[in-house]
Design a protein around this motif. Structure first.
Motif, PDB file in Angstrom:
ATOM      1  N   LYS A  74      43.410  36.498  39.874  1.00 13.01           N
ATOM      2  CA  LYS A  74      43.965  35.109  38.910  1.00 13.01           C
ATOM      3  C   LYS A  74      43.214  35.188  37.522  1.00 13.01           C
ATOM      4  CE  LYS A  74      42.025  32.006  41.674  1.00 13.01           C
ATOM      5  NZ  LYS A  74      41.618  32.812  43.218  1.00 13.01           N
ATOM      6  N   GLY A  75      42.543  36.259  37.338  1.00 17.36           N
ATOM      7  CA  GLY A  75      41.761  36.250  36.229  1.00 17.36           C
ATOM      8  C   GLY A  75      40.676  35.401  36.084  1.00 17.36           C
ATOM      9  N   TYR A  76      40.174  34.849  37.275  1.00 17.62           N
ATOM     10  CA  TYR A  76      39.093  34.022  37.282  1.00 17.62           C
ATOM     11  C   TYR A  76      38.751  33.961  38.616  1.00 17.62           C
ATOM     12  CZ  TYR A  76      42.386  30.149  38.307  1.00 17.62           C
ATOM     13  OH  TYR A  76      43.674  29.322  38.915  1.00 17.62           O
ATOM     14  N   ARG A 101      35.858  27.643  37.515  1.00 22.13           N
ATOM     15  CA  ARG A 101      36.087  28.964  37.314  1.00 22.13           C
ATOM     16  C   ARG A 101      35.336  29.697  36.436  1.00 22.13           C
ATOM     17  NH1 ARG A 101      42.605  27.589  35.659  1.00 22.13           N
ATOM     18  NH2 ARG A 101      43.064  26.396  37.496  1.00 22.13           N
ATOM     19  N   PHE A 120      38.722  39.360  32.947  1.00 25.56           N
ATOM     20  CA  PHE A 120      39.547  40.160  33.429  1.00 25.56           C
ATOM     21  C   PHE A 120      39.244  41.368  34.099  1.00 25.56           C
ATOM     22  CE2 PHE A 120      41.922  38.084  29.963  1.00 25.56           C
ATOM     23  CZ  PHE A 120      42.933  37.728  30.387  1.00 25.56           C
ATOM     24  N   ASN A 177      35.602  33.016  34.057  1.00 27.60           N
ATOM     25  CA  ASN A 177      37.003  33.677  33.671  1.00 27.60           C
ATOM     26  C   ASN A 177      36.622  35.138  33.333  1.00 27.60           C
ATOM     27  OD1 ASN A 177      39.061  31.477  33.353  1.00 27.60           O
ATOM     28  ND2 ASN A 177      37.311  30.643  32.447  1.00 27.60           N
ATOM     29  N   LEU A 211      40.650  41.184  40.301  1.00 23.52           N
ATOM     30  CA  LEU A 211      40.524  39.629  40.322  1.00 23.52           C
ATOM     31  C   LEU A 211      41.912  39.046  39.929  1.00 23.52           C
ATOM     32  CD1 LEU A 211      38.267  37.613  40.444  1.00 23.52           C
ATOM     33  CD2 LEU A 211      38.396  37.469  37.891  1.00 23.52           C
TER      34      LEU A 211
END
Lengths: 473, 477
Positions: free
Chosen positions: B89-91, B79, B83, B81, B87
């Motif tokens: 899922k935030g990842y 992942r 923001f 990560n 995006l």
């Protein structure tokens, strides 16, 4: 649950009658066990079940009212995770476990209270207020599946689903005097379970008895192609007859009876182990030295995964949004500052830190390595025994006003339950006695991967020879 | 001698031609109304889980093998990560420590010499959505149709030392992807995207200069221009004793210059960690061999083979192998008629002209290899001349009728009957005594005059070869 099914078949009880009664009791009760009660849906499904039973097409779960922890998605029914940030979230899909229960004719009566995003051991971090222990409403039911445990113990449902990341099924089961199973990682689909720590989370059943727990487990277990971590293999039904404990080897680790364990709990659990001995089991002292690192490892891995899993709550697509000044970064910060509670923020920060450049090797990577050592330690232990026994939690349910301010002491409540999550092992909590103040004590059994049959069999054998599970609050 | 060495590394994102997304069953089709190709999985809803599309892996292995990479047996997804509204899922699910392919190379040709450009890694990942900003409202929208579309990221070694090499590398890579049928190579629409890392250093120096990352170049021309601009900018700074700042630059095609993205792109800590929702992906020998057995011949190999097997020049081989369907078309023709150079000439001129004019693909051309070679046979037999054939070809391309039909209906057959032609030439000589005399007196340039007369008399259908021969014979006798 099995008793309810029997009554349905003898027509001494009808689903609509039972559900109506339960709904009335939930409404008038003060346990705060439920966040959402689906009265209309439950009555509708009760009617359907009644028809099926009349036509003789029902099965064991037909018309059985089940409560579902509010971090498990239910189509068309709010799924809040007890968080402000998801207070208005209505999924368009059922979790695989919910779908499986519905397909078997079970009735989803409502969504139970929990610690926000399942992060806690007391069901007090819920944005909807704490759930209460039916044995003493001034006390915590444990957590994070405290709502499910309280609902089962108070007889507000026949069984419930919880989720267990570090003990969240077993510890509240122990605090509320019921039976709770954390299944083998990969044996129950996580699809639709709002993730806290993906590599540790596992959905499991909670009920009054080991047999009812087995029936629920049978209904939800099995491979699910929508969950890549679900294990494709055969999942034979659990034998509900009382198994023979003769010759079963039960390992008892020294480390489970160390400092910090309440003497009352220790006594009840020791007695429980003697009961097994009386049934023909062999008790083998063992040692699991690495599990002393369990809590530390857990709070690195769980928080790291959580920091990433909770990133999606950004106010962009669903859930609550706080605009702030109108700038994007501001919207993110306001939404998350106002949407998450203190414990969730604490864990996101811990996890973010553990994964940061320069700290990853020292924390996350090291923790992952120790996690492997803990798994290997269990594997070695299981060459010498079939089950491992000990307490579920170091204490009994304590007062809501005795809540510890120090998060570390709360984290230590999971000291005995965390190792099974780290190793992906199935573990069961069984009522095994009462404290001097009349609060239930839980005994934990741990089995090798996919040996839920041994685990639940031992639970059934224990309950066939003891009466703790039959005492009602 | 150049004063500065240029060091370029390229990062390409290739959108894969799978029919569904990488972690869900949504279609990858582009150009649909916003947020219609989405589901709870690619929208990052709570509680959803990714399930890997194995075709993505097969495509990745394909490219890995085609670029001489070693294929990783145990693949770990990770992942990344951060923001951003596009995006979900935030990842981003990508690969970090164990990319699918590593340590490969691509051979490019620049100015008649070939060079190997190292490929550091090829990994699989998911694309993000698209933010859409409305000029008239203080609002932005997000379209998640693209979220979860599979990508291969291909990272080159910093082996590229000129803009020409950079463009040659990109063209070659794009061609390989298209030959493998795993990416449509469309740069304008973003299915083949490229970022560059650039630095300069004094010629011969061991020490690398400070690099900048260059983004937003959506055509080969822009890549060339942007790289040139950025190289000159670097050299300018270094020459004046300054220091290049490590930065991400955005190419602005309208203003023909780069701009710093500094304000937006602070130094990110992506907090990579292994994706717990996906098990490690095992790629075994059987899978690799299965993919290998399905690998088509690659452009560079085909170029070499065309020169050797058909004896055509390098230039022809280059043009013919530009796309796999075009090269296939050429080869089909050579199987039907053993005149590779003639076929090549016709493809490079008439066929490509029609494709360009109509803006179509070779697959949509009405002139099949059979039709083209039939027409070439008519030329060989002398039934039509080359200039007539050009008309015939145009008509074939327009109507789809065969060359035989066209020749017949338009009466285009050449007159090759010597008796008939001799009669006509005799008439011409008789009717043009002055010219005949001059010719016989040595003014042989007048041959053209007689050929012209004969063409006029036959309405252009006289076979030029025979006509020439007969006129010469009769004038000389």
């Amino acid at each position: 649950m099995l008793e309810t099914a029997r009554q349905y078949r003898c027509s001494t009880l009808r689903p609509t009658e039972l559900v109506d009664d339960l709904l009335a009791r939930i409404r008038s009760g003060s346990l705060n066990a439920f966040i959402t009660v689906d009265e209309a849906g439950a009555m509708r499904d009760a009617g359907k079940a009644e028809k099926a039973l009349k036509q003789g097409s029902g099965d064991t779960l037909t018309g059985i009212p089940v409560a579902v922890k509010d971090n498990i998605c239910t189509r068309g029914i709010k799924t809040t995770c007890a968080s402000k940030i998801l207070a208005n979230f209505v999924p368009t899909y059922d979790a695989t476990v919910v779908e499986r229960l519905r397909n078997r004719g079970a009735i989803i009566i409502g969504k139970t209270n929990l610690d926000e995003f399942a992060m806690g051991s007391t069901t007090t971090t819920s944005t909807f207020g704490p759930a209460k222990n039916p044995w003493d409403e001034t006390r915590t039911p444990g957590g994070s599946s405290g709502g499910s445990a309280a609902a089962v113990a108070a007889g507000l449902c026949a069984g419930a689903l919880g989720s267990d990341t570090g003990g969240s099924i077993r510890q509240p089961a122990s605090f509320c005097g019921i039976t709770g199973l954390k299944p083998t990682y990969g044996s129950v689909s996580r699809f639709g379970l709002v993730a806290f720590a993906s590599s540790l989370d596992q959905i499991g059943p909670m009920a009054r008895t080991a047999r009812d727990t087995a029936v629920l487990y049978d209904a939800i277990k099995g491979h699910d192609p929508s969950d890549s971590t679900s294990v494709p293999r055969g999942y034979p039904a659990i034998d509900l007859k009382s198994p023979d404990m003769n010759g079963i080897r039960i390992g008892v680790p020294d480390e489970f009876f160390a400092e910090g364990l309440s003497p009352e709990v220790a006594l009840s659990v020791r007695r429980g182990i003697s009961t097994f001995e009386g049934l023909g089991a062999r008790i083998i002292p063992i040692s699991l030295p690495y599990i002393r690192y369990g809590v530390a490892v857990y709070y690195i891995i769980a928080t790291a995964e959580a920091s990433s899993n909770l990133a999606r709550y950004d106010g962009v697509r669903y859930g609550v949004r706080k605009e702030g000044s109108g700038d994007l970064t501001d919207m993110y910060m306001e939404t998350r500052a106002q949407g998450f509670g203190a414990e969730v923020k604490r864990r996101i920060m811990l996890g973010t830190y553990a994964l940061s450049a320069g700290y990853y090797d020292a924390y996350y990577k090291k923790a992952s390595q120790v996690r492997v050592l803990i798994s290997q330690e269990f594997e070695a232990a299981f060459t010498r025994c079939d089950l491992i026994a000990g307490p579920t939690a170091p204490v009994c349910a304590f007062g809501l006003d005795e809540m510890m301010d120090d998060p570390l002491s709360i984290y230590l409540l999971d000291i005995y339950t965390i190792p099974a999550n780290l190793a992906g092992l199935p573990a069961l909590s069984l009522p095994c006695g009462f404290s001097g103040e009349g609060m239930p004590v839980g005994m934990q059994l741990i089995a090798p991967h996919f040996r839920e049959d041994t685990l639940l069999g031992a639970g059934m054998a224990f309950q066939d020879h003891t009466g703790f599970h039959e005492v009602r609050p | 001698m150049r004063e500065y060495d240029i060091v370029i590394g390229l990062e390409v994102h290739a959108q894969l031609l799978t029919s569904t997304k990488i972690f869900c069953g949504c279609s990858t089709k582009a150009g649909l109304p916003p947020n219609t190709n989405t589901c709870p999985v690619c929208m990052g809803m709570p509680g959803i889980l990714p399930v890997l599309n194995r075709k993505v892996v097969a495509y990745g292995i394909k490219l890995g093998l085609a670029t001489h990479c070693s294929i990783t047996r145990r693949n770990i997804f990770a992942r990344k990560n951060y923001f951003y509204p596009d995006l979900p899922k935030g990842y981003q699910i990508t690969q970090y420590e164990n990319p699918l392919g590593e340590h490969g190379f691509l051979e490019i040709e620049v100015g008649h010499s070939s060079k190997r450009i190292g490929i550091t890694r090829i990994h699989m990942e998911e694309d993000a959505g698209k933010n859409i900003h409305d000029e008239h409202e203080p609002l932005s929208y997000v379209d998640f149709n693209r979220a979860g579309v599979p990508l291969l990221e291909i990272v080159s070694e910093p082996d590229i030392t000129s803009t020409e090499e950079a463009v040659a590398y990109l063209k070659e890579l794009r061609q390989v992807l298209m030959y493998l049928d795993i990416c449509d190579g469309n740069m304008e629409e973003g299915s083949f995207r490229c970022d560059a890392n650039i630095s300069v250093k004094p010629a011969g120096s061991e020490q690398f200069g400070i690099r900048t990352e260059l983004k937003n170049m959506n055509s080969f021309k822009n890549v060339q221009k942007a790289l040139e601009f950025e190289i000159n900018r670097h050299i300018g700074i270094v020459k004046s004793g300054g220091r290049v700042e490590q930065d991400t630059m955005l190419w602005n095609a309208a203003e023909n210059r780069t701009y710093s993205m500094r304000s937006k792109e602070e130094s990110h800590d992506y907090r990579y960690f292994p994706e717990p929702d996906l098990l490690p992906l095992e790629v075994d020998d059987a899978w690799i061999e299965e993919v290998r057995s399905l690998l088509p011949e690659l452009p560079s190999a085909r170029r070499r083979r065309f020169q050797l097997q058909y004896g055509i020049p390098e230039y022809d081989a280059d043009v013919l192998t530009q796309s796999k369907p075009l090269a296939d078309y050429f080869e089909k023709c050579t199987h039907l008629l053993d005149s590779p150079k003639e076929i090549s000439n016709w493809i490079m001129t008439s066929v490509l002209r029609v494709l360009n004019e109509k803006g179509i693909d070779i697959s949509a051309l009405t002139v099949t290899p059979e039709m083209l070679t039939d027409m070439l046979s008519l030329i060989k037999k002398g039934t039509i001349s080359i200039s007539m054939a050009k008309d015939v070809f145009s008509e074939m391309a327009g109507t789809g009728r065969s060359s035989a039909e066209i020749v017949k209906s338009r009466g285009l057959e050449q007159v090759s009957d010597e008796v008939d032609l001799r009669d006509k030439v005799r008439d011409i000589i008789e009717n043009n005594p002055a010219e005949t005399e001059k010719y016989r007196a040595g003014k042989t340039q007048l041959l053209g005059f007689f050929v012209g007369q004969l063409m006029k008399a036959t309405r252009g259908k006289a076979n030029p070869k025979i006509a020439n021969k007969i006129i010469k014979e009769m004038l000389d006798s």
